[in-house]
Design an enzyme around this catalytic site. Structure first.
Site, short mmCIF file in Angstrom:
data_model
loop_
_atom_site.label_atom_id
_atom_site.label_comp_id
_atom_site.label_asym_id
_atom_site.label_seq_id
_atom_site.Cartn_x
_atom_site.Cartn_y
_atom_site.Cartn_z
CB CYS A 144 22.35 1.39 -1.10
SG CYS A 144 21.41 -0.04 -0.58
CG HIS B 130 24.37 -1.74 -5.88
ND1 HIS B 130 24.96 -0.63 -5.29
CD2 HIS B 130 23.19 -1.93 -5.23
CE1 HIS B 130 24.15 -0.16 -4.34
NE2 HIS B 130 23.08 -0.94 -4.27
#
Length: 389
Positions: free
Chosen positions: A86, A336
Site C-alpha cells: 500500500c 484507496h
C-alpha cells in the site's frame, strides 16, 4: 545542480468507481496534465517512476512501459515500475527523488495508479492478502481480518475504543465533503458510524464497515525537480525531511499494535527536520482502517502508547484542532487505489502548502506531514514538506 529535490507540479483524477477500463487509461489521465501543471515539456523529463500494486488486479504488468503509450514523446525516457504494497506510491516517489538527488537528472515524473473496482470481491480480497504474511495471516476476513485482530489486541490492552474509531470515521467523512476528488463525499455522522446495523455491519472483529477504507480506482502524478530547476518554475514544495523504515512482515514477530517501524520513521524525520510534532500544520496519514489512524497518532508523537484514542475524543485531529489529520478525507473518504495512495497524499499536502487546496484549504499551512504505509505498518514512509517558492 542543486542536491535537494522539490515537487513542482501534479495531477490527480477523482477517486472512486471510474469509467476508465484499466491502469493504462488512468495513467493517461494524469501524465500529460502533471507536466503541464509543472510547466515542463516531455523532452525535459529525465526519468519516470510508476507505482502500481497490481498483483492480480490486471493481467497487464510491466506498467512502467505504459506511460509512453499516452505521451509518445516519453518513449525513450527510462521508466521503472515499483511496488511496495500500500506504500507503492511513496516507493515510486522516493525512487524519483533519489534519482534527482544523485545528480543523474533534473526532472522526473512520478505516477501512481490502480484499477480495483473491476475485480470481483472474492478475488480482490485474495489479492489484498498478498500484502500480509500469508503463511500465518491469510483468512476468510481478508485484510480487514488482520486489522480486526489488531483492533482486538488494542482493546484488550487499553479498553474498548469503538466509539473513538467511529469518531475518526465520522471526522474523515466530514473532511471529505470539502474534497471534490474524494470517492465518498457524505457526512455519515458519529451515531451511524458507531452503530452496528444492516447498512454498517461488523466486517472483522470490532471493525464495522465505516471503519474500513474504500475500494477505489484512481491515479495521481507528481513532477519533481532538482532545487535549481525548481526555482525557475512556478511552484516548489521541498522535503524538509523524508524517511523510510521497515518492520517485520509477520505480526507474530513483533508487537502488532506498537507500529514500531512507523514510530521510527516519524522520529527520524522529525529529528532530520529539526521540529516537534506541534510544528506541523497538518498531516495526511494512512487510515486504511480507523484503528490504523488511531495507532498512528501514537507513532507520530501526538499521544503516548495506548492514548491515541484521546486524540480523536478531544478533537485534536479535526479541522481547528491541535493537528488536523486527513483534511482530504483520508483513505476513508478520499479512497484507496493502492498504487495511487502515496502519490495522492503528497499531492494533497502540496496543494495545501501552495494555497491551492480550494475548499480543503487550511489557512496559513506552511509545514505538512505525510505518512504512507505498506501492509500492517511493514513499509513506513514519512515526508515533511514545506513550500520553497
Amino acid at each position: 545542480m542543486g542536491k535537494g529535490a522539490a515537487i513542482v507540479g501534479w495531477a490527480h483524477t477523482p477517486f472512486g468507481r471510474l469509467e476508465e477500463p484499466d491502469v493504462e487509461s488512468l495513467i493517461g489521465r494524469v501524465a500529460a496534465d502533471a507536466l503541464e501543471h509543472a510547466g515542463v515539456a516531455p523532452s525535459d523529463v529525465d526519468a519516470i517512476t510508476v507505482g502500481v500494486y497490481n498483483n492480480g488486479f490486471s493481467r497487464q504488468a510491466f506498467e512502467g512501459s505504459l506511460v509512453a503509450l499516452n505521451v509518445p514523446e516519453l518513449a525513450y525516457v527510462p521508466s521503472t515500475h515499483l511496488e511496495n504494497a500500500c506504500a507503492t506510491g511513496s516507493a515510486a516517489l522516493y525512487a524519483a527523488l533519489d534519482f534527482i538527488e544523485s545528480g543523474r537528472g533534473r526532472i522526473a515524473l512520478v505516477i501512481g495508479a490502480e484499477k480495483m473496482t473491476a475485480t470481483a470481491s472474492a478475488e480482490l480480497g485474495d489479492i489484498l492478502l498478498t500484502a500480509c504474511y500469508r503463511k500465518e495471516e491469510a483468512g476468510d476476513a481478508g485484510f480487514a481480518g488482520i486489522f480486526g485482530r489488531i483492533a482486538q489486541t488494542y482493546f484488550q490492552r487499553y479498553g474498548d475504543r469503538s466509539e473513538e474509531l467511529a469518531m475518526i470515521a465520522a471526522k474523515n467523512h466530514v473532511h471529505g465533503l470539502s474534497n471534490p476528488l474524494a470517492h465518498m463525499r457524505k457526512d455519515f455522522g458519529f451515531d451511524f458510524c458507531n452503530t452496528v446495523s444492516e447498512k454498517n455491519p461488523l466486517v472483522a472483529g470490532p471493525l464495522r464497515r465505516t471503519d474500513c477504507s474504500l475500494v477505489s480506482d484512481g491515479a495521481a502524478a507528481l513532477v519533481v525537480a532538482d532545487a535549481e530547476t525548481a526555482q525557475s518554475l512556478e511552484r516548489a514544495i521541498s522535503f524538509r525531511a523524508r524517511r523510510h523504515a521497515n518492520d517485520m512482515l509477520p505480526l507474530s514477530r513483533r508487537d502488532p499494535i506498537a507500529f514500531e517501524g512507523a514510530r521510527r520513521a516519524w522520529t527520524k524525520a522529525r529529528e532530520d527536520a529539526g521540529i516537534s510534532i506541534d510544528d506541523l500544520d497538518l498531516v495526511e496519514t494512512h487510515d486504511c482502517f480507523t484503528v490504523a489512524e488511531m495507532i498512528e497518532y501514537e507513532a507520530m508523537g501526538l499521544a503516548e502508547p495506548g492514548q491515541g484514542w484521546r486524540v480523536a475524543r478531544e478533537g485534536q485531529s479535526s479541522r481547528g484542532g491541535r493537528l488536523p489529520v486527513n483534511l482530504s478525507g483520508g483513505l476513508k473518504s478520499r479512497g484507496h487505489p493502492l498504487g495511487a495512495t502515496g502519490v495522492s497524499q503528497h499531492v494533497m499536502v502540496a496543494m495545501q502548502l501552495m494555497g491551492e487546496a480550494g475548499e480543503m484549504q487550511l489557512p496559513g499551512a506552511a509545514l505538512g506531514g505525510v505518512f504512507n504505509m505498506g501492509g500492517a505498518a511493514v513499509a513506513n514512509y514519512v515526508s515533511i514538506l514545506e513550500r520553497s517558492k
